[in-house]
Design an enzyme around this catalytic site. Structure first.
Site, PDB file in Angstrom:
ATOM      1  N   ASP A  72      -2.558  -1.272   0.104  1.00  0.00           N
ATOM      2  CA  ASP A  72      -3.655  -1.261   1.078  1.00  0.00           C
ATOM      3  C   ASP A  72      -3.926  -2.641   1.649  1.00  0.00           C
ATOM      4  O   ASP A  72      -4.858  -3.340   1.240  1.00  0.00           O
ATOM      5  CB  ASP A  72      -4.892  -0.657   0.416  1.00  0.00           C
ATOM      6  CG  ASP A  72      -4.647   0.788   0.000  1.00  0.00           C
ATOM      7  OD1 ASP A  72      -3.708   1.406   0.552  1.00  0.00           O
ATOM      8  OD2 ASP A  72      -5.360   1.298  -0.872  1.00  0.00           O
ATOM      9  N   ASP A  80       2.007   7.808  -4.710  1.00  0.00           N
ATOM     10  CA  ASP A  80       0.890   6.867  -4.572  1.00  0.00           C
ATOM     11  C   ASP A  80       0.081   6.834  -5.873  1.00  0.00           C
ATOM     12  O   ASP A  80       0.281   7.665  -6.761  1.00  0.00           O
ATOM     13  CB  ASP A  80       0.015   7.331  -3.393  1.00  0.00           C
ATOM     14  CG  ASP A  80      -1.015   6.286  -3.017  1.00  0.00           C
ATOM     15  OD1 ASP A  80      -0.801   5.093  -3.304  1.00  0.00           O
ATOM     16  OD2 ASP A  80      -2.061   6.667  -2.437  1.00  0.00           O
ATOM     17  N   GLU A  98      -0.073   3.318 -10.409  1.00  0.00           N
ATOM     18  CA  GLU A  98      -0.157   2.118 -11.275  1.00  0.00           C
ATOM     19  C   GLU A  98      -0.370   2.487 -12.732  1.00  0.00           C
ATOM     20  O   GLU A  98       0.090   1.734 -13.587  1.00  0.00           O
ATOM     21  CB  GLU A  98      -1.282   1.202 -10.773  1.00  0.00           C
ATOM     22  CG  GLU A  98      -1.020   0.585  -9.419  1.00  0.00           C
ATOM     23  CD  GLU A  98      -1.045   1.600  -8.275  1.00  0.00           C
ATOM     24  OE1 GLU A  98      -1.820   2.569  -8.377  1.00  0.00           O
ATOM     25  OE2 GLU A  98      -0.282   1.439  -7.316  1.00  0.00           O
TER      26      GLU A  98
HETATM   27  C1  GLC Z   1      -4.257   4.881  -1.305  1.00  0.00           C
HETATM   28  C2  GLC Z   1      -2.933   4.530  -0.623  1.00  0.00           C
HETATM   29  C3  GLC Z   1      -3.026   4.842   0.846  1.00  0.00           C
HETATM   30  C4  GLC Z   1      -3.395   6.302   1.047  1.00  0.00           C
HETATM   31  C5  GLC Z   1      -4.707   6.625   0.316  1.00  0.00           C
HETATM   32  C6  GLC Z   1      -5.059   8.096   0.366  1.00  0.00           C
HETATM   33  O1  GLC Z   1      -5.247   4.039  -0.859  1.00  0.00           O
HETATM   34  O2  GLC Z   1      -2.566   3.209  -0.848  1.00  0.00           O
HETATM   35  O3  GLC Z   1      -1.812   4.535   1.486  1.00  0.00           O
HETATM   36  O4  GLC Z   1      -3.549   6.579   2.394  1.00  0.00           O
HETATM   37  O5  GLC Z   1      -4.607   6.233  -1.043  1.00  0.00           O
HETATM   38  O6  GLC Z   1      -4.080   8.881  -0.218  1.00  0.00           O
END
Ligand code: GLC
Length: 786
Positions: free
Chosen positions: A456, A379, A382
């Site tokens: 998200d 995650d 980017e």
């Molecule tokens: C980001 C991710 C999400 C995750 C969050 C906490 O927003 O896109 O899926 O739950 O981080 O790690």
């Protein structure tokens, strides 16, 4: 203009810049224009290096240079330098736009192309836009787009590749440039489109179809075939921000089994770590992770853990100390380590452009894999930083091929490079097991390593629809393994929305329920038995369809075809399909028409050419046509194409719960022929590469009087454990006169039961079942109808 030919490369010295054309195949040409001189030829996306020799000829006169392959004519005009592509019949497919063509200045390279009025554009990676991207301006700059909506741009993933279709003819352009770039597909003019980047060369691949399938096949030959995931990753997955402590995770797992709702995977979000430090476990919340994964394993669950790229700057923390000591982190131009804020606070960021850093990153995964973790969720890659910074600054230094380059160049591939490191971790610690990586960000080529989800999203009806064009566009960008958070990440769905979401998600390659911190729970059962029972039914149907889905994943890993397909993928001659993004196909045979509006209990469905059978009622429709279909909350319209054989397994709550015995071949054939080549293997190891797989072609022919069912001998060395194959022949309106298996009479039986060999006819449902023992040998079943 001077022209030089060297193997498949043609060097052309144009008025102001050197141009290089690579003839990589009869329909594949690479164009490189380097106004400031050619740099080292390196791409993180392109994996194919050796191209077979392609025959081509060159003709030159005063004004033009013509290159002929057996399929294409490439015409280069000399002054000013312009390129046009024609098919072998001289039909223009694509050309530079007059008077702009190709251009550059110190900070930018740009190419303008003529834009016919009836040309449509698809792909561009992950875009929150309708399927057809004509008249859109799109940016490629990987961005944490929390709370995005229709039109928000850019998003998390950049794939500078698109497919154009006009009058049934398709071509593709892959602009392999990692700098921030813009595709303007006619947002500023009806006459041209353009693509440009803030650095690097004008470097693109022109891929002539003429079928979309050929374009994607070539594009994924270039950038790498999608990985074949373990079978369990095709199961239903449950996530939330966050499940903890360990007891709650076990509770969740038990609940799934008690509720008899299929699920294969549970995720741990950032709260499993010690103070959000990656590659640690909180010893309060997860004191014995191995015990947890063992218990989950006994219940048939796999555990996937999240990893973010930021390494907390903390004096006693090993990954940070090591990274500093070895110089693994990205640096500012003045040589200082670059710091940015992520969940644990101030962090340093590994320079994944370096192979030694990727190796180190791989080794850090030991703490997860030795505890029995099965997959990694990448995650914030980017990369996303919290606060004002948003991402790594553009002048930060990476080392690529031993040379210093700026983050401006690496930004869009940062996640791809991280995935390469994560992939190494699987090879290191899980040897012969297949890997599973889920990544939020990516660039062309990410399909080699990771599944991608759309970040998200929000729990509302707009997003329920939006995921369809988003995921279809990703599929057309070479990424077949894609999904969106089921139920929506931000906010909470109404019961109706959750049900509609699951109906659709049951057919989406990655089927993962996820929600944010602070929202209501959104597991399938939260709204009570009525809603839960509908969700259960659709998830059970997904599991029955796993043999079909898995075969599609295998095909994707060989040709790059999407699993979830826009109608135009199969019907590119039908312009009605060019803008359809509220229904889709799974493979060629299943058409899914989800209900996307609140309170609706019917919807209009477009059925393309051919005959279609309503999956629920078996009512038959002739396409092309628009039909209005009843769809109360417990029903999502599904149509099966006439001429389909769909392999199905028995219901189960997780992959491997029981032997998938029998394998049912669901046959929909009114007349003519149908065929399907089934692919199977052990579903978890890499043994299939060594020939340990099972492949078998099933064929069906139907005339007025006879139905023939045929199975080829099996190919490959994998022997499935099941005992029987059952053909479920639909649409048979009267009891057959007799059934022969390899010319021997097959017995009719009075009830279906454990039918191992024999046949049974159900006059109420017009269904004939024929059971045949599973053996290596091929066989033929002849059914006399009259
Ligand atoms: C980001 C991710 C999400 C995750 C969050 C906490 O927003 O896109 O899926 O739950 O981080 O790690």
């Amino acid at each position: 203009m001077e022209v030089e030919r060297e193997g498949n490369v043609i060097n052309i010295t144009c008025e102001n810049a050197p141009l290089r054309l690579y003839i990589l195949g009869p329909r594949l040409v690479r164009v490189r224009l380097a106004p400031f001189g050619f740099s080292v030829d390196h791409s993180w996306a392109v994996v194919k290096e050796d191209w077979p020799e392609t025959k081509f000829s060159i003709e030159e006169d005063e004004e033009t240079l013509e290159i002929h392959t057996c399929e294409l004519k490439v015409m280069v005009r000399k002054k000013p330098c312009r390129i046009a592509f024609y098919d072998r019949n001289g039909r223009l497919i694509n050309s530079d736009y007059e008077p702009l063509g190709m251009g550059w200045n110190v900070n930018c390279v740009k190419c303008w192309k003529r834009m016919p009025r009836d040309e449509h554009y698809y792909g561009f990676g992950e875009k929150a836009l309708p399927l057809d991207r004509r008249r859109r301006r799109m940016e490629m700059w990987n961005t944490d787009a929390y709370g995005y909506r229709t039109g928000t741009d850019p998003l998390y993933v950049s794939v500078p590749f698109f497919i154009a279709i006009r009058k049934g003819i398709a071509y593709g352009i892959f602009f392999d440039n990692t700098y921030r770039s813009i595709f303007d597909m006619g947002s500023s003019s009806e006459d041209y489109y353009s693509f440009e980047a803030e650095g690097g060369e004008l470097n693109y691949y022109f891929i002539y179809g003429p079928s979309i399938k050929d374009v994607i096949d070539r594009y994924t030959e270039l950038t790498g075939r999608p990985f074949l995931p373990p079978l369990w990753a095709l199961g239903h997955q449950q996530c939330r921000y966050s499940y903890y402590p360990a007891e709650n995770v076990l509770e969740l797992a038990k609940r799934y089994r008690e509720k008899d709702i299929p699920c294969d995977v549970i995720y741990l979000d950032i709260d499993y770590m010690d103070s959000y430090k990656i590659f640690t476990w909180s010893n309060v919340r997860f004191p014995d992770p191995k015990k947890l994964t063992d218990e989950l394993g006994r219940m048939g669950f796999k555990l996937v853990t999240i990893i973010d790229p930021g390494v907390k700057a903390e004096s006693g923390y090993k990954p940070f100390i090591e990274g500093v000591k070895e110089g693994y982190f990205c640096r500012r131009p003045n040589g200082e380590i670059f710091f940015g804020r992520l969940w644990p606070g101030t962090c340093a960021f590994p320079d994944f452009a370096r192979e030694d850093v990727r190796d180190w990153w791989a080794s850090l995964h030991e703490i997860l894999f030795r505890e029995g973790v099965s997959g990694i969720w990448n995650d914030m890659n980017e990369p996303a930083l919290l606060g004002e910074q948003r991402t790594i600054e553009r002048d930060v230094i990476h080392i690529e091929d031993g040379k210093e380059v700026t983050h401006a160049k690496i930004h869009n591939v940062y996640a791809l490079l991280e995935a390469m490191g994560t992939f190494k971790a699987f090879r290191k610690f899980r040897k012969n097991m297949r890997h599973f990586i889920l990544s939020r960000s990516g660039y062309a080529g990410i399909q080699r390593y990771a599944a991608v989800w759309t970040g998200d999203n929000t729990s509302n009806w707009e997003h329920l629809w939006l995921q369809i064009p988003m995921l279809l566009g990703m599929g057309l960008s070479g990424m077949p393994f894609v999904g969106a958070d089921v139920g929506g990440f931000i906010g909470s769905p109404t019961p109706e929305l959750l049900v509609r979401w699951y109906q659709l998600a049951a057919f989406i390659p990655l089927c993962r329920n996820h929600t944010s911190r602070g929202t209501f729970d959104q597991e399938p059962w939260v709204y009570g038995e009525y809603y839960e029972s509908i969700i259960r039914r659709y998830l059970k149907l997904r599991y029955r369809l796993l043999p079909y889905l898995y075969t599609l994943f295998k095909e994707a890993s060989e040709k790059g075809y999407p699993i979830m397909r826009p109608l135009l993928f199969e019907y590119q001659d039908d312009p009605n399909t060019y803008t359809i993004d509220d229904e889709f196909l799974i493979g060629e045979n299943l058409l899914i028409a989800p209900v996307l509006k609140e309170g609706c209990d019917k919807r209009l469905v477009y059925l393309p050419k051919g005959t279609w059978v309503d999956y629920w009622t078996h009512k038959v429709y002739k396409g092309p046509t628009y039909v209005s279909i009843e769809a109360p909350l417990d029903k999502m319209p599904i149509f099966v194409k006439n001429g389909s054989i769909i392999p199905m397994q028995p219901e189960m709550n997780y992959v491997g719960e029981r032997d998938p015995d029998p394998l049912t071949l669901d046959v929909y054939l009114l007349s003519g022929e149908a065929s399907f080549t089934l692919y199977e293997d052990d579903g978890v190891t890499l043994d299939y590469v060594k020939g340990i797989y099972y492949e078998r072609e099933f064929r069906c022919r139907r005339t007025e009087d006879v139905i023939e069912l045929e199975a080829s001998e099996t190919r490959g060395k994998y022997v499935p454990s099941r005992k029987s194959l059952v053909f479920k022949v639909n649409l048979v309106s009267s009891k057959p006169k007799g059934v022969l298996l390899n010319n021997k009479i097959l017995k009719a039986v009075s009830s279906l039961g454990d039918l191992k060999e024999g046949w049974h006819y159900d006059p109420n449902r017009n269904i004939l079942h024929v059971a045949v023992p599973e053996e290596k040998k091929g066989f033929l079943v002849r059914i006399k109808l009259h």
